[in-house]
Scaffold this active site. Structure first.
Site, PDB file in Angstrom:
ATOM      1  N   ARG A   6      38.524  30.330  42.745  1.00  0.00           N
ATOM      2  CA  ARG A   6      37.940  30.423  44.076  1.00  0.00           C
ATOM      3  C   ARG A   6      36.975  29.288  44.375  1.00  0.00           C
ATOM      4  O   ARG A   6      37.077  28.630  45.417  1.00  0.00           O
ATOM      5  CB  ARG A   6      37.239  31.768  44.230  1.00  0.00           C
ATOM      6  CG  ARG A   6      38.207  32.933  44.096  1.00  0.00           C
ATOM      7  CD  ARG A   6      37.474  34.214  43.803  1.00  0.00           C
ATOM      8  NE  ARG A   6      36.750  34.682  44.934  1.00  0.00           N
ATOM      9  CZ  ARG A   6      37.114  35.685  45.745  1.00  0.00           C
ATOM     10  NH1 ARG A   6      38.210  36.333  45.521  1.00  0.00           N
ATOM     11  NH2 ARG A   6      36.389  36.045  46.763  1.00  0.00           N
ATOM     12  N   THR A   7      36.034  29.051  43.464  1.00  0.00           N
ATOM     13  CA  THR A   7      35.042  28.015  43.743  1.00  0.00           C
ATOM     14  C   THR A   7      35.697  26.637  43.746  1.00  0.00           C
ATOM     15  O   THR A   7      35.396  25.789  44.586  1.00  0.00           O
ATOM     16  CB  THR A   7      33.897  28.089  42.712  1.00  0.00           C
ATOM     17  OG1 THR A   7      33.353  29.412  42.737  1.00  0.00           O
ATOM     18  CG2 THR A   7      32.808  27.099  43.032  1.00  0.00           C
ATOM     19  N   HIS A  39      23.844  29.038  40.900  1.00  0.00           N
ATOM     20  CA  HIS A  39      25.090  28.767  41.614  1.00  0.00           C
ATOM     21  C   HIS A  39      24.661  28.524  43.063  1.00  0.00           C
ATOM     22  O   HIS A  39      24.859  29.351  43.947  1.00  0.00           O
ATOM     23  CB  HIS A  39      26.015  29.986  41.501  1.00  0.00           C
ATOM     24  CG  HIS A  39      27.407  29.773  42.019  1.00  0.00           C
ATOM     25  ND1 HIS A  39      27.824  28.606  42.623  1.00  0.00           N
ATOM     26  CD2 HIS A  39      28.491  30.595  42.041  1.00  0.00           C
ATOM     27  CE1 HIS A  39      29.086  28.725  42.979  1.00  0.00           C
ATOM     28  NE2 HIS A  39      29.512  29.910  42.634  1.00  0.00           N
ATOM     29  N   LYS A  64      30.051  17.932  21.962  1.00  0.00           N
ATOM     30  CA  LYS A  64      28.713  17.388  21.853  1.00  0.00           C
ATOM     31  C   LYS A  64      28.188  16.929  23.201  1.00  0.00           C
ATOM     32  O   LYS A  64      28.940  16.487  24.060  1.00  0.00           O
ATOM     33  CB  LYS A  64      28.712  16.193  20.896  1.00  0.00           C
ATOM     34  CG  LYS A  64      28.999  16.603  19.455  1.00  0.00           C
ATOM     35  CD  LYS A  64      28.853  15.435  18.522  1.00  0.00           C
ATOM     36  CE  LYS A  64      29.897  14.368  18.808  1.00  0.00           C
ATOM     37  NZ  LYS A  64      29.869  13.303  17.805  1.00  0.00           N
ATOM     38  N   ARG A 106      31.140  22.768  36.912  1.00  0.00           N
ATOM     39  CA  ARG A 106      30.867  24.135  36.459  1.00  0.00           C
ATOM     40  C   ARG A 106      30.924  24.129  34.936  1.00  0.00           C
ATOM     41  O   ARG A 106      31.844  23.562  34.339  1.00  0.00           O
ATOM     42  CB  ARG A 106      31.888  25.120  36.999  1.00  0.00           C
ATOM     43  CG  ARG A 106      31.801  26.477  36.275  1.00  0.00           C
ATOM     44  CD  ARG A 106      32.543  27.570  36.962  1.00  0.00           C
ATOM     45  NE  ARG A 106      31.879  27.951  38.188  1.00  0.00           N
ATOM     46  CZ  ARG A 106      32.164  29.066  38.879  1.00  0.00           C
ATOM     47  NH1 ARG A 106      33.104  29.873  38.467  1.00  0.00           N
ATOM     48  NH2 ARG A 106      31.516  29.345  39.986  1.00  0.00           N
TER      49      ARG A 106
END
Lengths: 311, 311, 311
Positions: free
Chosen positions: A61-62, A139, A89, A111
């Protein structure tokens, strides 16, 4: 990480924004909302600019919302989905985003399951970084689209009574909204079992804590249900989902405790019968699909404003 | 599910179309076929419109064909691939497509392993829904591109003798073609072992059933071989693939039984040596790659006509 | 596979190119480099043309680079990622690429784990094929962007001393660079343990072999470190990675053996502390991010020139 300038290079969190920054984004989103209501929902504003959607956590969705927001501004959009296993890392994360920048990415939407990753990266590249969700931290575009939706329905923000119900402790949506609503003079009622509400959170501006839903909803203008993360249930701080649902589901009986014109919100995707009943989710006071639609306008505004800051 | 109107909001199946609807799509596809033969294979017709490719089953070819058809009409195209595991309830499917619509999707192309899903969804959204294959039910754009290919080669459809060979019972390609060819007055010969042909299907308009390939091919204008779904072999209604191949492969010796100018079709991807021999697949009478190319024109036509119905 | 014509239909390897072909690509890339430095990094040159990125091996960076190069030329770009398991026979590979061509793909960019696959396919389609890496054979656009980067920094190519360090035997990057540098009169020093350097390679034009890094780097103009393929370690021809790193890592002490103005290159992604130390990777002489950025210009040039050859 100095984000004091009026909507500077990045959008990392609501915490770093000033009240006027938030209002500027909402105003700009209103203009783009009109574009989205046209027959041809597209403007050439950011033609030739490149957005990279860099998702270290799966999200349909995002990712879609940012991708569409970019395309409607005529950006070139590249999706990159990276399994956590291949990036172990912090150095490698930096190398990854520096590579995106070397490709000419103007904006990187990121994200990541670890809090603070977007902030770390933003400080090391010239490209704009937008936090599309980092761990349990923030968010920010979700909170902005929530505010946009509330203001469109209520005509104002200041002084409104908003109940946020659910797992406050592990919700980046809740955190970003708490920061945003506090800055805008809204009254925030956090509702949930003690194990899911961070100790001491009631010291933040505008925040009150409730454990019984009936208390938290009484007289509310807005009821925002959080998603139960069923996939994280093994580490969940509640005996069972059905017990949780009994206590905290929003059904029409409970909604009747809020104001007559109270609106219902949820960041989606919803779990019907767990945190929200179907009749409420599909009812006239549900803003769930409006939130989705408004998300596009808000993300277009953020892309536009960050690009302006870079030009 | 009332789809009586001339190419209404959705394309769910050939079953719901009238003869004139089909002919209208084929005519429109002819116009787009010319666009595809230009040096710049692109028109601004649907600029600012959004297509979402919502695939619950993996598919490279059909997804690519719709994606390219949309891009050549200047649409914004978003691909969404969803594992079945993440969508377990009909309600959630509805929420998913309503979310797509809230993002402003004008057209949602959907493939799903369960029959009837596109119909269910279409009845609940304003966006146009195109069925890109649902279970064992229909794959209407495949049948349309097959008809388009036949008409281009034969100059007509009515009265042609078409042999469809293989696992008729589990082929949505076959079902859509049987509906389409029946409406257009074509003579359909279904060829395969009794276990792979649904009982009673010979009562449909234009349909005859044959179990020996030699009988079914004699004098045919078109031979359409179906793909053997090797991946479904555990639940297959035939002893072994090699035994099946011996009886039903199309090779040059068998093709000689059909008319001298008979054409060979296959929805792809082909299994060489199983349902079709390499010399036939690569021969001058093979339309396999023409079908692929024509699929673009047909899908552009469908996107265009549905958009018109919505405007 | 006749690629004698000046940049013909395909770009399969440096081996097939003439010196003038290489120089033509580098000149064209210089022109596109200017486009990439503009505010709007996009030209309409290949509008209406279609590129398919057909990747049988996972790759984020090379796929992104080609995708962006295509989009900046206004091409329609389709990404197709195919698991090896679904393609088991050479025939099927041919069918796959013929299908891409039937969709109207003008250019197919292909990466495959088997050497020679792009050559096999190119000979069987009219679409242009670009080799984006085939097994241990070639990765021609990587070598071209390396040459472009060197020439921008050094002002010339002929007579330069270039050290290539690492697993020469299994590096398609090394192979393509060895061919390219030999054609351009550069002096190539291959540096690595005997097990990682193919026997007899010193008979190629311009090539010398060194086993001690100190010997190979002395007086070099360019030091190109190859990536250690940690994921292939089980079949690796060296006892341990840490032992390899001790002998062949490029750190500032070793870099001091090269010329004062020597530049450092790496095809990426880098393994910090294994083949390159962080201070060298991030130092002023490191060209690693320049290589990434130049890759876009070089790939735009290749797309442009192949399209011209087809027009």
């Amino acid at each position: 990480m100095d984000n004091a300038a009026p909507l500077g290079k990045d959008l990392l969190g609501i915490k770093e924004l000033k009240r006027d920054d938030i209002l500027q984004i909402l105003e700009t989103a209103s203009a783009f909302k009109e574009v989205l209501e046209r027959d041809i929902k597209k403007v050439p504003t950011l033609r030739g600019k490149t957005m990279v959607n860099l998702f270290f956590e799966p999200s349909t969705r995002t990712r879609m919302s940012f991708e569409l927001a970019g395309k409607r501004l005529s950006m070139d959009v590249i999706n990159v989905s990276i399994q956590l296993s291949s990036v172990v890392k912090g150095e490698t994360l930096l190398d990854t985003i520096r590579t995106m920048e070397a490709y000419g990415a103007d904006i990187v939407v990121i994200r990541h399951s670890s809090s603070g990753v977007p902030h770390l990266l933003a400080g090391n590249v010239n490209a704009s970084v937008i936090n599309a969700g980092d761990g349990f931290n923030e968010h920010p575009t979700q909170a902005l689209l929530d505010l946009f939706t509330i203001r469109r329905m209520k005509g104002r923000l200041e002084g409104l009574e908003v109940a946020i119900v659910g797992d406050i402790a592990h919700s980046r949506v809740a955190r970003s909204n708490i920061y945003a609503m506090g800055k805008l003079g809204m009254n925030i009622r956090l509702v949930g079992p003690p194990t899911l509400i961070p100790a001491g959170i009631e010291t933040l501006p505008g925040v009150k804590v409730f454990h019984r839903m009936e208390d938290g909803l009484a007289g509310a203008d807005v009821v925002m249900q959080l998603r139960v993360q069923k996939e994280r249930q093994d580490s969940w701080f509640f005996p069972t989902i059905s017990e949780y649902a009994k206590l905290y589901i929003l059904n029409s009986k409970r909604l009747a405790l809020a104001k007559d014109d109270a609106i219902v919100m949820h960041p989606g995707p919803i779990n019907r019968g767990i945190e929200i009943s179907s009749d409420v989710a599909d009812g006239t006071r549900s803003m769930i699909l409006d939130q989705v639609a408004n998300g596009l306008a808000v993300r277009m505004a953020v892309l536009y404003l960050l690009s302006g800051a870079r030009a």
